[in-house]
Design a protein around this motif. Structure first.
Motif, PDB file in Angstrom:
ATOM      1  N   LYS A 143       0.825  -1.202   0.000  1.00 33.23           N
ATOM      2  CA  LYS A 143       0.000   0.000   0.000  1.00 33.23           C
ATOM      3  C   LYS A 143       0.865   1.260   0.000  1.00 33.23           C
ATOM      4  O   LYS A 143       1.843   1.359   0.737  1.00 33.23           O
ATOM      5  N   GLY A 144       0.484   2.218  -0.841  1.00 33.39           N
ATOM      6  CA  GLY A 144       1.191   3.485  -0.875  1.00 33.39           C
ATOM      7  C   GLY A 144       2.384   3.532  -1.796  1.00 33.39           C
ATOM      8  O   GLY A 144       3.040   4.571  -1.921  1.00 33.39           O
ATOM      9  N   ASN A 145       2.704   2.412  -2.443  1.00 31.56           N
ATOM     10  CA  ASN A 145       3.852   2.361  -3.347  1.00 31.56           C
ATOM     11  C   ASN A 145       3.368   1.998  -4.750  1.00 31.56           C
ATOM     12  O   ASN A 145       2.599   1.048  -4.923  1.00 31.56           O
ATOM     13  N   THR A 146       3.833   2.741  -5.737  1.00 32.02           N
ATOM     14  CA  THR A 146       3.461   2.495  -7.128  1.00 32.02           C
ATOM     15  C   THR A 146       4.711   2.522  -7.995  1.00 32.02           C
ATOM     16  O   THR A 146       5.478   3.501  -7.945  1.00 32.02           O
ATOM     17  N   LEU A 147       4.924   1.474  -8.758  1.00 34.23           N
ATOM     18  CA  LEU A 147       6.084   1.435  -9.638  1.00 34.23           C
ATOM     19  C   LEU A 147       5.963   2.499 -10.730  1.00 34.23           C
ATOM     20  O   LEU A 147       4.865   2.782 -11.221  1.00 34.23           O
ATOM     21  N   GLU A 148       7.094   3.043 -11.120  1.00 38.41           N
ATOM     22  CA  GLU A 148       7.112   4.012 -12.216  1.00 38.41           C
ATOM     23  C   GLU A 148       7.340   3.341 -13.569  1.00 38.41           C
ATOM     24  O   GLU A 148       6.950   3.891 -14.605  1.00 38.41           O
ATOM     25  N   ARG A 149       7.978   2.192 -13.546  1.00 37.08           N
ATOM     26  CA  ARG A 149       8.301   1.485 -14.775  1.00 37.08           C
ATOM     27  C   ARG A 149       8.125  -0.013 -14.568  1.00 37.08           C
ATOM     28  O   ARG A 149       8.130  -0.501 -13.437  1.00 37.08           O
ATOM     29  N   ARG A 150       8.002  -0.733 -15.664  1.00 32.28           N
ATOM     30  CA  ARG A 150       7.990  -2.191 -15.593  1.00 32.28           C
ATOM     31  C   ARG A 150       9.373  -2.687 -15.189  1.00 32.28           C
ATOM     32  O   ARG A 150      10.391  -2.223 -15.707  1.00 32.28           O
ATOM     33  N   VAL A 182       9.710  11.112   1.897  1.00 28.50           N
ATOM     34  CA  VAL A 182       8.961   9.931   2.318  1.00 28.50           C
ATOM     35  C   VAL A 182       7.850  10.325   3.282  1.00 28.50           C
ATOM     36  O   VAL A 182       6.706   9.881   3.159  1.00 28.50           O
ATOM     37  N   ALA A 183       8.165  11.176   4.254  1.00 28.57           N
ATOM     38  CA  ALA A 183       7.174  11.599   5.238  1.00 28.57           C
ATOM     39  C   ALA A 183       6.012  12.334   4.588  1.00 28.57           C
ATOM     40  O   ALA A 183       4.864  12.232   5.048  1.00 28.57           O
ATOM     41  N   GLU A 184       6.284  13.038   3.506  1.00 26.48           N
ATOM     42  CA  GLU A 184       5.245  13.778   2.787  1.00 26.48           C
ATOM     43  C   GLU A 184       4.611  12.944   1.682  1.00 26.48           C
ATOM     44  O   GLU A 184       3.814  13.466   0.895  1.00 26.48           O
ATOM     45  N   ASN A 185       4.986  11.666   1.623  1.00 29.15           N
ATOM     46  CA  ASN A 185       4.450  10.733   0.623  1.00 29.15           C
ATOM     47  C   ASN A 185       4.766  11.168  -0.807  1.00 29.15           C
ATOM     48  O   ASN A 185       4.009  10.890  -1.737  1.00 29.15           O
ATOM     49  N   ARG A 186       5.885  11.819  -0.979  1.00 33.26           N
ATOM     50  CA  ARG A 186       6.377  12.170  -2.315  1.00 33.26           C
ATOM     51  C   ARG A 186       7.410  11.109  -2.718  1.00 33.26           C
ATOM     52  O   ARG A 186       8.592  11.272  -2.506  1.00 33.26           O
ATOM     53  N   LEU A 187       6.925  10.026  -3.275  1.00 34.43           N
ATOM     54  CA  LEU A 187       7.805   8.901  -3.576  1.00 34.43           C
ATOM     55  C   LEU A 187       8.231   8.876  -5.031  1.00 34.43           C
ATOM     56  O   LEU A 187       9.381   8.556  -5.339  1.00 34.43           O
ATOM     57  N   THR A 188       7.334   9.176  -5.932  1.00 33.92           N
ATOM     58  CA  THR A 188       7.597   9.052  -7.357  1.00 33.92           C
ATOM     59  C   THR A 188       7.698  10.418  -8.027  1.00 33.92           C
ATOM     60  O   THR A 188       7.373  11.447  -7.431  1.00 33.92           O
ATOM     61  N   GLY A 189       8.159  10.392  -9.268  1.00 36.96           N
ATOM     62  CA  GLY A 189       8.217  11.613 -10.060  1.00 36.96           C
ATOM     63  C   GLY A 189       9.380  12.515  -9.699  1.00 36.96           C
ATOM     64  O   GLY A 189      10.171  12.236  -8.796  1.00 36.96           O
ATOM     65  N   GLU A 190       9.489  13.620 -10.413  1.00 38.60           N
ATOM     66  CA  GLU A 190      10.560  14.594 -10.189  1.00 38.60           C
ATOM     67  C   GLU A 190      10.512  15.111  -8.759  1.00 38.60           C
ATOM     68  O   GLU A 190       9.481  15.557  -8.268  1.00 38.60           O
ATOM     69  N   GLY A 191      11.642  15.019  -8.068  1.00 34.82           N
ATOM     70  CA  GLY A 191      11.719  15.490  -6.695  1.00 34.82           C
ATOM     71  C   GLY A 191      11.194  14.522  -5.662  1.00 34.82           C
ATOM     72  O   GLY A 191      11.247  14.810  -4.461  1.00 34.82           O
TER      73      GLY A 191
END
Length: 448
Positions: A143-150, A182-191
């Motif tokens: 939960k809360g994690n999404t892959l950016e690529r295959r 991580v604390a702000e749930n900014r896991l993927t994408g630029e920055g």
């Protein structure tokens, strides 16, 4: 084809064993090269450096190898790791005065042997990451994690998760940019946290140049490349497929001692071990409740179970999965103490005997045997075990039946489990580097 085995009671003579094993049911076949994904050795060499390099952590103070060190059976030798913020390795690791860990890592550091096998598709002890054709890129992530690529393998995707964990590698939000993301749930994408980690690695010329040979000099380094490199190394370095048991399965009748043969007979017969530790990888990858004693912070969300680790229920949401954990694979099991999802048992004999009568073992558990780092600020280690109602619920959830074995039979089982050791997987194929491109220190065991 596998070798034949007729499950029977404990046999003392090798001749009797040979006769019984020539009869009905089938042992698993040996592990073979085709059971593992192909490895790019250049990518594995990069992954070797990354595995031992603290640059993947938010505070540059912990690496993958800190909790999964080859000298400690690809674990850390403790029941529950002291992760980000600690200094040292294994039993000698201590909490620092300036960067104090807020809690223990909730679960035992699992071994890495054979994680690169094709059939290994249920990751983490609670099974929260699995192969799923309907999920994005075919992998059901936590939960809360999404892959950016295959990703080419599940292991390459799994490698991207510990570096996001604040207790394991990322650090706290007031300590570094990755911990804050991580604390702000900014896991993927630029920055995002993954992007920040990839940029840290890319800024080191030796890593960038090494990746240039594989992805090309014009391709920006992406977190997926790091995950693939780590997977390549782990798959190559910690492959355990040439154990005495595997050699026996390939036709070497002298590979096992008489006592190990007796233990094998029990394992695939009256002891019932193979009902869960089945197949070529010696695991059904199912979730089972073993009534393991609970301690430490655990992982939980349901307020009805405020203390103990919920196990697979936390991932599935189904009450039937309370206190269940994935069946571990067994090759090199003799090297991977402590045992259990929280490292409750310090010896292989201890966890084997717990399986014989889980409820009785839970009721008589000696907490003094548990190997925990002495951190005075961790004051709630035994809250779960002291909660009588939850302990009773853990006992009620047990999903395996008691088994009666004589001491000699237990000794034979242990001897067979010793025969699941691959010496090459212990020493490794590439080994520990003398230094890493970041220039950061490498954690090594204290010299005697």
């Amino acid at each position: 084809m596998g070798r034949a085995l007729n499950p029977r009671t404990f046999l003392a003579g090798a001749a009797c064993l040979a006769a019984s094993i020539a009869q009905a049911d089938t042992l698993p076949r040996a592990l073979e090269p085709a059971d593992f994904f192909d490895i790019d050795i250049e990518m594995a060499a990069i992954g070797r450096n990354l595995f031992f390099d603290k640059v993947l952590s938010g505070n540059d103070n912990i690496s993958c190898s800190t909790c999964h060190h080859p000298a400690l059976g690809t674990g850390d030798g403790m029941a529950l790791p002291l992760g980000e913020g600690g200094v040292g390795l294994g039993h000698t690791r201590i909490a620092t005065d300036t960067n104090i860990p807020l809690m223990r890592v909730p679960r035992n550091a699992p071994p890495l042997f054979n994680l690169g096998a094709r059939g290994f598709e249920v990751f983490f002890q609670d099974g929260r990451m699995t192969r799923d054709r309907d999920a994005p890129f075919g992998i059901q992530m936590p939960k809360g994690n999404t892959l950016e690529r295959r990703m080419p393998t599940m292991l390459s995707a799994q490698n991207l998760l510990p570096i996001l964990n604040v207790e394991e590698m990322a650090g706290q939000p007031d300590e570094n940019a990755i911990g804050l993301a991580v604390a702000e749930n900014r896991l993927t994408g630029e920055g995002g946290a993954w992007d920040l980690i990839a940029k840290k690695v890319e800024a080191i010329p030796e890593y960038r140049q090494a990746f240039d040979w594989i992805i090309g000099p014009d391709e920006p380094l992406h977190i997926s490349h790091i995950g693939i490199a780590l997977s390549s190394f782990i798959s190559y370095e910690f492959r355990a497929a040439n154990t005495p048991f595997d050699r026996y399965l390939r036709g070497d009748n002298g590979a096992l001692t008489d006592v190990q043969m007796q233990g094998m007979e029990l394992f695939y017969g009256d002891a019932g071990c193979a009902s869960c530790h089945s197949g070529t990888l010696m695991s059904d990858f199912g979730m089972h409740a073993l009534a393991l004693p609970q301690f430490g912070p655990g992982k939980r969300e349901n307020p009805d179970f405020p203390h103990a680790d919920e196990g697979h229920m936390r991932a599935s949401g189904a009450y039937k999965d309370i206190y269940t954990f994935r069946t571990p694979m067994l090759r090199n099991v003799a090297l991977t103490a402590p045992y259990g999802h929280n490292g409750a048992f310090t010896s292989l004999e201890g966890i084997v005997r717990h399986h014989l009568n889980p409820i009785q073992s839970l009721g008589t558990f000696d907490r003094d045997q548990v190997l925990l780092h002495d951190v005075p600020s961790f004051t709630d280690d035994w809250v779960a075990l002291d909660a009588v109602n939850e302990t009773l619920q853990i006992a009620a959830a047990v999903s395996i039946a008691p088994v009666e074995l004589e001491d000699a039979e237990v000794d034979a089982l242990l001897s067979f489990l010793e025969a699941l050791t691959d010496p090459v997987a212990i020493t490794g194929r590439l080994g520990i580097p003398l230094s890493v491109p970041s220039g950061l220190s490498i954690d090594m065991p204290a010299q005697p």
